[in-house]
Design an enzyme around this catalytic site. Sequence first.
Site, PDB file in Angstrom:
ATOM      1  N   GLN A 157      -7.679  17.517   5.574  1.00 16.12           N
ATOM      2  CA  GLN A 157      -7.725  17.117   4.162  1.00 16.12           C
ATOM      3  C   GLN A 157      -9.033  16.394   3.873  1.00 16.12           C
ATOM      4  O   GLN A 157      -9.375  15.414   4.540  1.00 16.12           O
ATOM      5  CB  GLN A 157      -6.547  16.199   3.818  1.00 16.12           C
ATOM      6  CG  GLN A 157      -6.581  15.643   2.392  1.00 16.12           C
ATOM      7  CD  GLN A 157      -7.237  14.278   2.306  1.00 16.12           C
ATOM      8  OE1 GLN A 157      -7.280  13.529   3.279  1.00 16.12           O
ATOM      9  NE2 GLN A 157      -7.771  13.943   1.157  1.00 16.12           N
ATOM     10  N   PRO A 173      -1.111  14.429   4.069  1.00 14.98           N
ATOM     11  CA  PRO A 173      -2.216  13.597   4.549  1.00 14.98           C
ATOM     12  C   PRO A 173      -2.105  12.166   4.026  1.00 14.98           C
ATOM     13  O   PRO A 173      -2.120  11.933   2.821  1.00 14.98           O
ATOM     14  CB  PRO A 173      -3.459  14.303   3.987  1.00 14.98           C
ATOM     15  CG  PRO A 173      -2.958  15.006   2.760  1.00 14.98           C
ATOM     16  CD  PRO A 173      -1.545  15.418   3.063  1.00 14.98           C
ATOM     17  N   TYR A 177       0.820  -1.210   0.000  1.00 20.75           N
ATOM     18  CA  TYR A 177       0.000   0.000   0.000  1.00 20.75           C
ATOM     19  C   TYR A 177       0.855   1.262   0.000  1.00 20.75           C
ATOM     20  O   TYR A 177       0.638   2.174  -0.801  1.00 20.75           O
ATOM     21  CB  TYR A 177      -0.936   0.009   1.209  1.00 20.75           C
ATOM     22  CG  TYR A 177      -1.787   1.247   1.255  1.00 20.75           C
ATOM     23  CD1 TYR A 177      -2.858   1.412   0.377  1.00 20.75           C
ATOM     24  CD2 TYR A 177      -1.496   2.284   2.133  1.00 20.75           C
ATOM     25  CE1 TYR A 177      -3.619   2.569   0.388  1.00 20.75           C
ATOM     26  CE2 TYR A 177      -2.254   3.441   2.158  1.00 20.75           C
ATOM     27  CZ  TYR A 177      -3.314   3.583   1.275  1.00 20.75           C
ATOM     28  OH  TYR A 177      -4.060   4.737   1.280  1.00 20.75           O
ATOM     29  N   SER A 213       5.275  15.460  -3.671  1.00 23.49           N
ATOM     30  CA  SER A 213       5.572  14.317  -4.541  1.00 23.49           C
ATOM     31  C   SER A 213       7.066  14.168  -4.794  1.00 23.49           C
ATOM     32  O   SER A 213       7.655  14.884  -5.604  1.00 23.49           O
ATOM     33  CB  SER A 213       4.845  14.379  -5.890  1.00 23.49           C
ATOM     34  OG  SER A 213       3.444  14.349  -5.704  1.00 23.49           O
ATOM     35  N   GLY A 214       7.662  13.230  -4.059  1.00 23.00           N
ATOM     36  CA  GLY A 214       9.048  12.858  -4.318  1.00 23.00           C
ATOM     37  C   GLY A 214      10.063  13.339  -3.310  1.00 23.00           C
ATOM     38  O   GLY A 214      11.263  13.065  -3.458  1.00 23.00           O
ATOM     39  N   ILE A 215       9.654  14.072  -2.280  1.00 24.89           N
ATOM     40  CA  ILE A 215      10.605  14.590  -1.288  1.00 24.89           C
ATOM     41  C   ILE A 215      11.199  13.439  -0.480  1.00 24.89           C
ATOM     42  O   ILE A 215      10.482  12.646   0.111  1.00 24.89           O
ATOM     43  CB  ILE A 215       9.916  15.590  -0.338  1.00 24.89           C
ATOM     44  CG1 ILE A 215       9.452  16.830  -1.101  1.00 24.89           C
ATOM     45  CG2 ILE A 215      10.849  15.958   0.811  1.00 24.89           C
ATOM     46  CD1 ILE A 215      10.561  17.690  -1.645  1.00 24.89           C
ATOM     47  N   GLY A 264      -3.772   8.295   4.983  1.00 25.83           N
ATOM     48  CA  GLY A 264      -4.774   7.614   5.788  1.00 25.83           C
ATOM     49  C   GLY A 264      -4.292   6.283   6.335  1.00 25.83           C
ATOM     50  O   GLY A 264      -3.120   5.915   6.223  1.00 25.83           O
ATOM     51  N   ARG A 284      -3.434   0.243  -9.018  1.00 25.43           N
ATOM     52  CA  ARG A 284      -2.260  -0.012  -8.204  1.00 25.43           C
ATOM     53  C   ARG A 284      -1.961  -1.511  -8.166  1.00 25.43           C
ATOM     54  O   ARG A 284      -2.575  -2.261  -7.399  1.00 25.43           O
ATOM     55  CB  ARG A 284      -2.476   0.525  -6.781  1.00 25.43           C
ATOM     56  CG  ARG A 284      -2.783   2.027  -6.746  1.00 25.43           C
ATOM     57  CD  ARG A 284      -3.077   2.507  -5.336  1.00 25.43           C
ATOM     58  NE  ARG A 284      -3.423   3.929  -5.314  1.00 25.43           N
ATOM     59  CZ  ARG A 284      -3.749   4.597  -4.213  1.00 25.43           C
ATOM     60  NH1 ARG A 284      -3.785   3.973  -3.043  1.00 25.43           N
ATOM     61  NH2 ARG A 284      -4.047   5.889  -4.277  1.00 25.43           N
ATOM     62  N   HIS A 323       0.286  13.068  -6.386  1.00 17.44           N
ATOM     63  CA  HIS A 323      -0.008  12.024  -5.395  1.00 17.44           C
ATOM     64  C   HIS A 323       1.148  11.043  -5.290  1.00 17.44           C
ATOM     65  O   HIS A 323       0.952   9.849  -5.018  1.00 17.44           O
ATOM     66  CB  HIS A 323      -1.296  11.279  -5.760  1.00 17.44           C
ATOM     67  CG  HIS A 323      -2.130  10.902  -4.581  1.00 17.44           C
ATOM     68  ND1 HIS A 323      -3.243  11.608  -4.197  1.00 17.44           N
ATOM     69  CD2 HIS A 323      -2.022   9.883  -3.676  1.00 17.44           C
ATOM     70  CE1 HIS A 323      -3.785  11.048  -3.123  1.00 17.44           C
ATOM     71  NE2 HIS A 323      -3.060   9.994  -2.789  1.00 17.44           N
TER      72      HIS A 323
END
Length: 406
Positions: free
Chosen positions: A157, A106, A52, A332-334, A108, A196, A300
């Site tokens: 969020q 954010p 996940y 995205s990507g840090i 979950g 996914r 994302h």
Amino acid sequence: MEYLETSAGNPLQYMADVYGRGLKYERPPFTFQSTEWEDLARERMSRESLGYVCGNASTGETTRKNHEAFQKWSIVPSRLVETSTYPSLKTELLNQKLPVPIAIAPIGVQRIFNPDGELATAAAAASEGVPYIYSTAAATSIEDVAKVNGNGVRWYQLYWPSNDHNDLTVSLLKRAKENGFSTLVVTLDTYKLGWRPSDLNNAYNPFLRSDTVGTALGFSDPVFRKNFKEKYGKEVEEDMKTAASDWAGMIFPGFSHGWEDLKFLRENWDGPIVLKGIQTVLDAKKCVELGIEGIVVSNHGGRQQDGGPASLDRLVKIVNEVGSKIDIIFDSGIRCGSDIAKALALGAKMVLVGRPYVYGLVLGGEEGVGHVLRSLLGDLTMNLHLAGIKSVSPEHLNRDCLEYSE
């Protein structure tokens, strides 16, 4: 360990404390190699939770581009820049002064990574002075998260239910406001979960599980509970499997809202609104026209749509067009301090940290998350300091500090 507590909110003191402990032949419990956090976390996660958080949409092309984009930009140091203090990390965003330019992205279902889940993350964020963004798909109620976050800065969020469930949306916004969440962050790219393969291979969708891993906000919401009882003639606890399915269907309705629906959010939220998932200049301009206070340039992390461009490349184009007209956040990507510095230099006022803090959560709960945040901020501070950059303010950190090469 003691130094994990005494140096909270002070990454350079953290570094000093670690070296001080080393004089007693003591080593820290977590690695400072940010590139190793994921591999170490992989060893501890179940196949399902690993798939996940580490999985991506389709082939992972978008995710790879996210990481590769950072390497095209280099921080060029200046010498003999006289300094008497370390670089300031203070930033101003949405008319609020903040101590650091990063925030908790954010994410979950955090209890699939650690039993303390969002409670650990929210507590660590407060200790480090890092704004915390609570996910609609959290495994902990918004009230409980607010309690442990205390005086911290926290944003809510929203996974936006369809217009058929506006009563639920109003209830969620009301609870967020009542619990001290000052900014609304609306995720635009996840009205349905992406393709996914890792989740499909495991036949695993945590949002359909009835053990509240992603249903805490819904199951504790009075409107959701009322509607469920009217529909089925029973309480949520009497049929949690159906309740979980209903909740997932509401926060991931399958189809997108339109620009005209933003009026409803404005009517029911009296604070700043930030739209997350902006990738085109046209959409960014539309946000400016509608008076939206902020946007998150994000894909994302490559988890939703594959074959897309690097989020950092989109940041450059969007900042060129609307950078002076709206507050821009990057996501995205840090993965390290220099990534943060580059995104800020390219025009973002804040950067969201996502997967790295989840790896910290896996490795050590609240202490692990705190370690990751402190490490990223320490890394950022020393990168700026040794490059002769006095602060994260655009006056000091901007594109003149960078060099681009293919």
